[in-house]
Design an enzyme around this catalytic site. Structure first.
Site, PDB file in Angstrom:
ATOM      1  N   ASP A   1      20.673   0.664  46.146  1.00  0.00           N
ATOM      2  CA  ASP A   1      20.940  -0.224  45.022  1.00  0.00           C
ATOM      3  C   ASP A   1      22.375  -0.738  45.001  1.00  0.00           C
ATOM      4  O   ASP A   1      23.264  -0.206  45.675  1.00  0.00           O
ATOM      5  CB  ASP A   1      20.708   0.534  43.700  1.00  0.00           C
ATOM      6  CG  ASP A   1      21.835   1.528  43.404  1.00  0.00           C
ATOM      7  OD1 ASP A   1      22.164   2.343  44.303  1.00  0.00           O
ATOM      8  OD2 ASP A   1      22.406   1.487  42.299  1.00  0.00           O
TER       9      ASP A   1
ATOM     10  N   ASP B   1      27.644   7.813  54.006  1.00  0.00           N
ATOM     11  CA  ASP B   1      28.725   6.841  53.887  1.00  0.00           C
ATOM     12  C   ASP B   1      30.050   7.606  54.095  1.00  0.00           C
ATOM     13  O   ASP B   1      30.467   7.818  55.225  1.00  0.00           O
ATOM     14  CB  ASP B   1      28.575   6.259  52.477  1.00  0.00           C
ATOM     15  CG  ASP B   1      29.318   4.971  52.256  1.00  0.00           C
ATOM     16  OD1 ASP B   1      30.175   4.650  53.059  1.00  0.00           O
ATOM     17  OD2 ASP B   1      29.049   4.302  51.249  1.00  0.00           O
TER      18      ASP B   1
ATOM     19  N   GLY C   1      18.043   7.205  45.954  1.00  0.00           N
ATOM     20  CA  GLY C   1      18.053   6.239  47.052  1.00  0.00           C
ATOM     21  C   GLY C   1      17.049   6.492  48.167  1.00  0.00           C
ATOM     22  O   GLY C   1      16.571   5.563  48.814  1.00  0.00           O
TER      23      GLY C   1
ATOM     24  N   PHE D   1      28.000  -4.244  52.500  1.00  0.00           N
ATOM     25  CA  PHE D   1      27.256  -3.711  51.356  1.00  0.00           C
ATOM     26  C   PHE D   1      25.770  -3.955  51.563  1.00  0.00           C
ATOM     27  O   PHE D   1      25.328  -5.099  51.553  1.00  0.00           O
ATOM     28  CB  PHE D   1      27.740  -4.364  50.059  1.00  0.00           C
ATOM     29  CG  PHE D   1      27.524  -3.473  48.873  1.00  0.00           C
ATOM     30  CD1 PHE D   1      26.256  -3.031  48.537  1.00  0.00           C
ATOM     31  CD2 PHE D   1      28.603  -3.059  48.102  1.00  0.00           C
ATOM     32  CE1 PHE D   1      26.051  -2.180  47.458  1.00  0.00           C
ATOM     33  CE2 PHE D   1      28.414  -2.216  47.012  1.00  0.00           C
ATOM     34  CZ  PHE D   1      27.129  -1.770  46.696  1.00  0.00           C
TER      35      PHE D   1
ATOM     36  N   ARG E   1      16.662  -1.971  44.538  1.00  0.00           N
ATOM     37  CA  ARG E   1      16.031  -0.822  45.208  1.00  0.00           C
ATOM     38  C   ARG E   1      14.634  -1.173  45.712  1.00  0.00           C
ATOM     39  O   ARG E   1      14.172  -0.600  46.694  1.00  0.00           O
ATOM     40  CB  ARG E   1      15.906   0.358  44.241  1.00  0.00           C
ATOM     41  CG  ARG E   1      17.220   1.053  43.895  1.00  0.00           C
ATOM     42  CD  ARG E   1      16.922   2.403  43.244  1.00  0.00           C
ATOM     43  NE  ARG E   1      18.023   2.933  42.470  1.00  0.00           N
ATOM     44  CZ  ARG E   1      18.990   3.722  42.960  1.00  0.00           C
ATOM     45  NH1 ARG E   1      18.998   4.039  44.229  1.00  0.00           N
ATOM     46  NH2 ARG E   1      19.941   4.177  42.172  1.00  0.00           N
TER      47      ARG E   1
ATOM     48  N   GLU F   1      17.699  11.737  53.426  1.00  0.00           N
ATOM     49  CA  GLU F   1      18.633  10.899  52.666  1.00  0.00           C
ATOM     50  C   GLU F   1      18.519   9.449  53.124  1.00  0.00           C
ATOM     51  O   GLU F   1      18.117   9.186  54.254  1.00  0.00           O
ATOM     52  CB  GLU F   1      20.073  11.361  52.943  1.00  0.00           C
ATOM     53  CG  GLU F   1      20.734  12.099  51.798  1.00  0.00           C
ATOM     54  CD  GLU F   1      21.049  11.246  50.586  1.00  0.00           C
ATOM     55  OE1 GLU F   1      20.359  10.234  50.336  1.00  0.00           O
ATOM     56  OE2 GLU F   1      21.986  11.607  49.864  1.00  0.00           O
ATOM     57  N   ASP F   2      18.922   8.538  52.263  1.00  0.00           N
ATOM     58  CA  ASP F   2      18.905   7.135  52.685  1.00  0.00           C
ATOM     59  C   ASP F   2      20.138   6.795  53.523  1.00  0.00           C
ATOM     60  O   ASP F   2      20.019   6.183  54.572  1.00  0.00           O
ATOM     61  CB  ASP F   2      18.785   6.196  51.467  1.00  0.00           C
ATOM     62  CG  ASP F   2      19.841   6.465  50.405  1.00  0.00           C
ATOM     63  OD1 ASP F   2      20.431   7.550  50.404  1.00  0.00           O
ATOM     64  OD2 ASP F   2      20.079   5.580  49.572  1.00  0.00           O
TER      65      ASP F   2
HETATM   66  C1  PRP Z   1      24.156   7.289  47.650  1.00  0.00           C
HETATM   67  C2  PRP Z   1      23.217   7.770  48.744  1.00  0.00           C
HETATM   68  C3  PRP Z   1      23.805   9.097  49.143  1.00  0.00           C
HETATM   69  C4  PRP Z   1      25.283   8.911  48.899  1.00  0.00           C
HETATM   70  C5  PRP Z   1      25.973   8.693  50.193  1.00  0.00           C
HETATM   71  O1  PRP Z   1      23.743   7.886  46.448  1.00  0.00           O
HETATM   72  O2  PRP Z   1      21.895   7.887  48.297  1.00  0.00           O
HETATM   73  O3  PRP Z   1      23.302  10.132  48.351  1.00  0.00           O
HETATM   74  O4  PRP Z   1      25.433   7.772  48.047  1.00  0.00           O
HETATM   75  O5  PRP Z   1      27.333   8.481  49.993  1.00  0.00           O
HETATM   76  P1  PRP Z   1      28.483   9.422  50.532  1.00  0.00           P
HETATM   77  O6  PRP Z   1      28.200   9.714  51.991  1.00  0.00           O
HETATM   78  O7  PRP Z   1      29.718   8.561  50.350  1.00  0.00           O
HETATM   79  O8  PRP Z   1      28.541  10.645  49.710  1.00  0.00           O
HETATM   80  P2  PRP Z   1      24.212   7.410  45.005  1.00  0.00           P
HETATM   81  O9  PRP Z   1      25.266   8.357  44.492  1.00  0.00           O
HETATM   82  O10 PRP Z   1      24.573   5.951  45.048  1.00  0.00           O
HETATM   83  O11 PRP Z   1      22.910   7.658  44.130  1.00  0.00           O
HETATM   84  P3  PRP Z   1      21.415   7.097  44.310  1.00  0.00           P
HETATM   85  O12 PRP Z   1      20.801   7.837  45.490  1.00  0.00           O
HETATM   86  O13 PRP Z   1      20.761   7.433  43.027  1.00  0.00           O
HETATM   87  O14 PRP Z   1      21.492   5.611  44.583  1.00  0.00           O
END
Ligand code: PRP
Length: 178
Positions: A158, A102, A43, A151, A164, A98-99
């Site tokens: 994504d 959450d 991400g 969302f 993405r 990080e992106d």
């Molecule tokens: C997303 C995002 C973070 C994580 C955040 O990754 O990039 O790594 O979720 O969520 P959290 O705070 O609830 O842990 P994802 O697992 O969707 O993988 P990606 O980066 O490949 O999209």
């Protein structure tokens, strides 16, 4: 792809401006220090690529990939490293890029794991922060935007591996993910 977007939350220009501001802040904080940046796949790819170019100073780049287990185990904080660093980070100034944060489970796990490898300092930079979804107490050191609990997709983020490559951050139509 565009027709699945309810509205644009952050335009390409707004993102670029904020990434530039974050880079200025980071540049100031790490002045005169070696810096190792770690982008979290997948991400953070767009944000990472733009941020390091705005940093415009010597640094090392590396990557890690993480994933959380299924819904039941993710609530227990189980995160898996899919691709780890091969380099030793002991005694280095490390910045995780990080992106989004959450629930906080991913970054909470990752910072604990990397701190056990004895970096000189360890900080986190997230473009988006969604505090309403937090399950564990975690606050990034640098935050681009605090986002509402909707969302969001685009600029690396994504839904089911789509969107993405949008240049902006959009709110996804609920009918797409419900
Ligand atoms: C997303 C995002 C973070 C994580 C955040 O990754 O990039 O790594 O979720 O969520 P959290 O705070 O609830 O842990 P994802 O697992 O969707 O993988 P990606 O980066 O490949 O999209």
């Amino acid at each position: 792809m565009q027709s699945d977007i309810k509205k644009v939350l952050y335009s390409e220009e707004q993102i670029k401006k904020r990434v530039g501001e974050l880079a200025q802040e980071i540049k100031k904080d790490y002045e005169g220090k070696d810096l190792l940046t770690i982008g979290i796949l997948r991400g953070a790819v767009m944000f990472y690529a733009d941020l390091v170019r705005e940093l415009d100073r010597p640094l090392h780049m590396n990557f890690m990939a993480l994933s959380s287990y299924g819904i039941s185990s993710s609530s227990s904080g189980a995160v898996r490293i899919q691709y780890d660093l091969e380099e030793d980070i002991s005694n280095k100034h490390v910045l995780i890029v990080e992106d989004i944060v959450d629930t906080g489970l991913t970054l909470s796990y990752l910072t604990k794991t990397l701190n056990s490898r004895n970096p000189k300092t360890l900080k986190t930079c997230c473009l988006f922060d969604k505090p309403a979804r937090r399950k564990v107490d975690f606050r990034p050191d640098y935050i681009g935007f605090q986002v509402p609990d909707v969302f969001i997709v685009g600029y690396g983020l994504d839904f089911a591996e789509k969107y993405r490559n949008l240049k902006y951050i959009g709110e996804l139509m609920p009918e797409v993910y419900k």
